[in-house]
Design a protein around this motif. Structure first.
Motif, PDB file in Angstrom:
ATOM      1  N   THR A   1      15.908  -6.490   4.406  1.00 33.55           N
ATOM      2  CA  THR A   1      15.361  -5.450   3.339  1.00 33.55           C
ATOM      3  C   THR A   1      13.923  -5.846   3.150  1.00 33.55           C
ATOM      4  N   LYS A   2      13.827  -6.866   2.647  1.00 35.64           N
ATOM      5  CA  LYS A   2      12.343  -7.578   2.469  1.00 35.64           C
ATOM      6  C   LYS A   2      11.422  -7.180   3.258  1.00 35.64           C
ATOM      7  N   GLY A   3      11.634  -7.292   4.507  1.00 36.93           N
ATOM      8  CA  GLY A   3      10.810  -7.303   5.844  1.00 36.93           C
ATOM      9  C   GLY A   3      10.361  -5.845   5.874  1.00 36.93           C
ATOM     10  N   ILE A   4      11.398  -5.043   5.728  1.00 41.64           N
ATOM     11  CA  ILE A   4      10.889  -3.539   5.552  1.00 41.64           C
ATOM     12  C   ILE A   4       9.862  -3.186   4.461  1.00 41.64           C
ATOM     13  N   CYS A   5      10.184  -3.910   3.179  1.00 39.26           N
ATOM     14  CA  CYS A   5       9.268  -3.760   2.198  1.00 39.26           C
ATOM     15  C   CYS A   5       8.021  -4.025   2.411  1.00 39.26           C
ATOM     16  N   ARG A   6       7.778  -5.138   3.332  1.00 40.07           N
ATOM     17  CA  ARG A   6       6.304  -5.774   3.796  1.00 40.07           C
ATOM     18  C   ARG A   6       5.779  -4.619   4.551  1.00 40.07           C
ATOM     19  N   GLY A   7       6.508  -4.142   5.607  1.00 40.14           N
ATOM     20  CA  GLY A   7       6.077  -3.047   6.551  1.00 40.14           C
ATOM     21  C   GLY A   7       5.433  -1.864   5.709  1.00 40.14           C
ATOM     22  N   LEU A   8       6.298  -1.608   4.709  1.00 38.89           N
ATOM     23  CA  LEU A   8       5.777  -0.174   3.892  1.00 38.89           C
ATOM     24  C   LEU A   8       4.343  -0.530   2.981  1.00 38.89           C
ATOM     25  N   SER A   9       4.353  -1.859   2.770  1.00 36.69           N
ATOM     26  CA  SER A   9       3.202  -2.367   1.883  1.00 36.69           C
ATOM     27  C   SER A   9       1.946  -2.103   2.807  1.00 36.69           C
ATOM     28  N   GLU A  10       2.174  -2.585   4.128  1.00 38.47           N
ATOM     29  CA  GLU A  10       1.114  -2.435   5.150  1.00 38.47           C
ATOM     30  C   GLU A  10       0.895  -0.984   5.256  1.00 38.47           C
ATOM     31  N   LEU A  11       1.722  -0.267   5.532  1.00 43.03           N
ATOM     32  CA  LEU A  11       1.685   1.097   5.847  1.00 43.03           C
ATOM     33  C   LEU A  11       0.795   1.815   4.514  1.00 43.03           C
ATOM     34  N   TYR A  12       1.263   1.691   3.431  1.00 45.27           N
ATOM     35  CA  TYR A  12       0.424   2.425   2.175  1.00 45.27           C
ATOM     36  C   TYR A  12      -0.937   1.764   1.941  1.00 45.27           C
ATOM     37  N   LEU A  13      -1.111   0.521   2.540  1.00 46.78           N
ATOM     38  CA  LEU A  13      -2.485   0.089   2.443  1.00 46.78           C
ATOM     39  C   LEU A  13      -3.371   0.829   3.435  1.00 46.78           C
ATOM     40  N   ALA A  14      -2.963   1.038   4.608  1.00 44.94           N
ATOM     41  CA  ALA A  14      -3.595   1.885   5.765  1.00 44.94           C
ATOM     42  C   ALA A  14      -3.531   3.343   5.226  1.00 44.94           C
ATOM     43  N   MET A  15      -2.785   3.741   4.567  1.00 42.07           N
ATOM     44  CA  MET A  15      -2.699   5.357   3.990  1.00 42.07           C
ATOM     45  C   MET A  15      -3.560   5.352   2.872  1.00 42.07           C
ATOM     46  N   GLY A  16      -4.166   4.260   2.367  1.00 40.42           N
ATOM     47  CA  GLY A  16      -5.307   4.252   1.191  1.00 40.42           C
ATOM     48  C   GLY A  16      -4.521   4.610  -0.160  1.00 40.42           C
ATOM     49  N   ASP A  17      -3.310   3.950  -0.139  1.00 38.06           N
ATOM     50  CA  ASP A  17      -2.514   3.982  -1.482  1.00 38.06           C
ATOM     51  C   ASP A  17      -2.216   2.709  -2.081  1.00 38.06           C
ATOM     52  N   PRO A  18      -3.082   1.936  -2.195  1.00 33.80           N
ATOM     53  CA  PRO A  18      -2.882   0.505  -3.021  1.00 33.80           C
ATOM     54  C   PRO A  18      -1.958   0.219  -4.023  1.00 33.80           C
ATOM     55  N   GLU A  19      -1.798   1.275  -4.870  1.00 41.06           N
ATOM     56  CA  GLU A  19      -0.838   0.913  -5.820  1.00 41.06           C
ATOM     57  C   GLU A  19       0.760   0.932  -5.437  1.00 41.06           C
ATOM     58  N   ARG A  20       0.843   1.905  -4.277  1.00 36.66           N
ATOM     59  CA  ARG A  20       2.287   1.882  -3.706  1.00 36.66           C
ATOM     60  C   ARG A  20       2.416   0.791  -2.946  1.00 36.66           C
ATOM     61  N   ALA A  21       1.522   0.330  -2.199  1.00 30.48           N
ATOM     62  CA  ALA A  21       1.573  -0.904  -1.422  1.00 30.48           C
ATOM     63  C   ALA A  21       1.895  -2.113  -2.166  1.00 30.48           C
ATOM     64  N   ALA A  22       1.201  -2.389  -3.360  1.00 35.55           N
ATOM     65  CA  ALA A  22       1.449  -3.172  -4.443  1.00 35.55           C
ATOM     66  C   ALA A  22       3.120  -3.187  -4.845  1.00 35.55           C
ATOM     67  N   GLU A  23       3.404  -1.878  -5.006  1.00 32.60           N
ATOM     68  CA  GLU A  23       4.933  -1.937  -5.512  1.00 32.60           C
ATOM     69  C   GLU A  23       5.898  -2.454  -4.038  1.00 32.60           C
ATOM     70  N   PHE A  24       5.691  -2.277  -3.034  1.00 28.40           N
ATOM     71  CA  PHE A  24       6.299  -2.660  -1.874  1.00 28.40           C
ATOM     72  C   PHE A  24       6.203  -4.120  -1.774  1.00 28.40           C
ATOM     73  N   GLU A  25       5.023  -4.563  -1.927  1.00 27.69           N
ATOM     74  CA  GLU A  25       4.866  -6.246  -1.698  1.00 27.69           C
ATOM     75  C   GLU A  25       5.522  -6.801  -2.776  1.00 27.69           C
ATOM     76  N   THR A  26       5.525  -6.584  -3.947  1.00 29.77           N
ATOM     77  CA  THR A  26       6.530  -7.112  -4.966  1.00 29.77           C
ATOM     78  C   THR A  26       7.702  -6.828  -4.539  1.00 29.77           C
ATOM     79  N   LEU A  27       8.487  -6.126  -4.168  1.00 34.43           N
ATOM     80  CA  LEU A  27       9.882  -5.883  -3.666  1.00 34.43           C
ATOM     81  C   LEU A  27      10.049  -6.673  -2.448  1.00 34.43           C
ATOM     82  N   ALA A  28       9.043  -7.049  -1.762  1.00 36.01           N
ATOM     83  CA  ALA A  28       9.117  -8.138  -0.481  1.00 36.01           C
ATOM     84  C   ALA A  28       9.138  -9.355  -0.951  1.00 36.01           C
ATOM     85  N   ARG A  29       8.890  -9.829  -1.916  1.00 37.67           N
ATOM     86  CA  ARG A  29       9.026 -11.290  -2.403  1.00 37.67           C
ATOM     87  C   ARG A  29      10.256 -11.702  -2.897  1.00 37.67           C
TER      88      ARG A  29
END
Length: 123
Positions: free
Chosen positions: A95-123
């Motif tokens: 589950t955490k691995g998918i959160c990391r992937g979503l964090s990377e995706l949202y960074l690529a989409m230009g949404d750093p806030e959402r990326a940070a949310e998923f990076e936090t969930l990945a920890r």
């Protein structure tokens, strides 16, 4: 397929692994047909309660991300996250691995806030 049939767990794993390996070699376009077949077969054979369906969809989502198909990748990764959370819970490494992937995706989409949310969930 000749030995196990078209709708077996071993075939699903083989299709996913072929797609994954092609992706690791940066041959993502070639990986798509294997992963699409794996997703369709896993959904039909395993159903929504089996973790492998969500793992295959995560691999497919990451491949779409690598191809720059960000909206489609987001859809697959979010579905995979929801499925993995239902099967394993939020704290499982898959589950955490998918959160990391979503964090990377949202960074690529230009949404750093959402990326940070998923990076936090990945920890």
């Amino acid at each position: 397929r000749r030995v196990h049939g078209n709708e077996s767990l071993k075939v699903i794993v083989g299709l996913n692994n072929m797609g994954l390996q092609l992706g690791l070699m940066d041959r993502n376009e070639e990986a798509l047909p294997y992963l699409e077949k794996a997703v369709l077969t896993a959904g039909k054979v395993l159903g929504n309660e089996h973790w492998l369906l969500w793992a295959v969809r995560a691999t497919y989502g990451r491949t779409l991300f690598n191809l720059g198909r960000l909206d489609a990748a987001e859809s697959e990764l979010l579905a995979s996250l929801e499925g993995m959370e239902q099967v394993f819970g939020a704290n499982h490494p898959r589950t955490k691995g998918i959160c990391r992937g979503l964090s990377e995706l949202y960074l690529a989409m230009g949404d750093p806030e959402r990326a940070a949310e998923f990076e936090t969930l990945a920890r």
